[in-house]
Design a protein around this motif. Structure first.
Motif, PDB file in Angstrom:
ATOM      1  N   ASP A   4       0.826  -1.207   0.000  1.00 12.61           N
ATOM      2  CA  ASP A   4       0.000   0.000   0.000  1.00 12.61           C
ATOM      3  C   ASP A   4       0.861   1.259   0.000  1.00 12.61           C
ATOM      4  N   ASN A 133      -4.042  -4.469  -9.697  1.00 12.85           N
ATOM      5  CA  ASN A 133      -4.946  -4.077  -8.614  1.00 12.85           C
ATOM      6  C   ASN A 133      -6.005  -3.097  -9.126  1.00 12.85           C
ATOM      7  N   ARG A 137      -9.894  -3.913  -9.146  1.00  8.11           N
ATOM      8  CA  ARG A 137     -10.768  -2.977  -8.438  1.00  8.11           C
ATOM      9  C   ARG A 137     -11.950  -2.563  -9.305  1.00  8.11           C
ATOM     10  N   SER A 141     -17.876  -7.109  -8.814  1.00  4.60           N
ATOM     11  CA  SER A 141     -17.531  -7.455  -7.434  1.00  4.60           C
ATOM     12  C   SER A 141     -17.191  -8.927  -7.239  1.00  4.60           C
ATOM     13  N   GLU A 144     -13.351  -9.307  -7.777  1.00  4.45           N
ATOM     14  CA  GLU A 144     -12.388  -8.533  -6.988  1.00  4.45           C
ATOM     15  C   GLU A 144     -11.639  -9.401  -5.994  1.00  4.45           C
ATOM     16  N   ALA A 150      -8.387  -4.411  -2.432  1.00  6.65           N
ATOM     17  CA  ALA A 150      -9.522  -4.175  -3.312  1.00  6.65           C
ATOM     18  C   ALA A 150     -10.204  -2.856  -2.990  1.00  6.65           C
ATOM     19  N   ARG A 151     -10.103  -2.414  -1.749  1.00  6.33           N
ATOM     20  CA  ARG A 151     -10.720  -1.146  -1.363  1.00  6.33           C
ATOM     21  C   ARG A 151      -9.794   0.041  -1.613  1.00  6.33           C
ATOM     22  N   ARG A 153      -7.978   2.298  -4.050  1.00  5.31           N
ATOM     23  CA  ARG A 153      -7.902   2.709  -5.453  1.00  5.31           C
ATOM     24  C   ARG A 153      -6.637   3.536  -5.608  1.00  5.31           C
TER      25      ARG A 153
END
Length: 160
Positions: A4, A133, A137, A141, A144, A150-151, A153
């Protein structure tokens, strides 16, 4: 660094839809071209394309198992397609140039910032899983990834 954190850093120069679109085209062309070109170098029973895929996947596994698994499937599919279709080296070279042209247009025309790999060369490896990713995304759904990625962006995340 965690995935991340890499994505946040990478996303800082990938915020506009035009740049995102050029990356959706450019990154796969570049990745395929590198894998195909490397596959012409034989290393006993394998080729450099497979060795390169394996080495990159080791790095990806340190970041995200799910993304590494997806990236491995895609990379092996690209490797297989190059062999199955007997695509010549010159075509890989052309795809590489076209892929980079898309990238540069994205950054100069749509984004107005330099590519992130100029700050951190690791971003040359982050781009493909960031794109994976990004695509996951955007998928329905049911497709995903179930991870917290996945949450996230990347293209809209944390602009600081």
């Amino acid at each position: 660094m965690r995935v991340d954190e890499y994505f946040r850093e990478y996303a800082s120069s990938h915020r506009t839809p035009g740049n995102e679109l050029t990356h959706v085209v450019g990154i796969p062309l570049i990745v395929w071209a590198v894998i195909r070109a490397e596959s012409f170098v034989k290393l006993g029973p394998v080729d450099l394309g497979l060795v390169g895929i394996a080495l990159v996947m080791v790095f990806y596994l340190t970041l995200s198992f799910r993304l590494a698994l997806g990236a491995a499937a895609i990379a092996l599919g690209m490797w297989w397609a190059g062999h199955a279709l007997a695509i010549p080296l010159w075509a890989a070279g052309a795809a590489f140039v076209v892929g980079w042209a898309f990238q540069l247009v994205g950054h100069s025309v749509f984004e107005g910032v330099k590519p992130s790999f100029l700050k951190n060369l690791v971003h040359l490896l982050i781009g493909p899983i960031w794109l994976l990713n990004f695509v996951l995304r955007a998928a329905p759904s049911g497709l995903e990834t179930k991870s917290n990625l996945a949450r996230f962006r990347p293209s809209r995340a944390n602009s600081s």
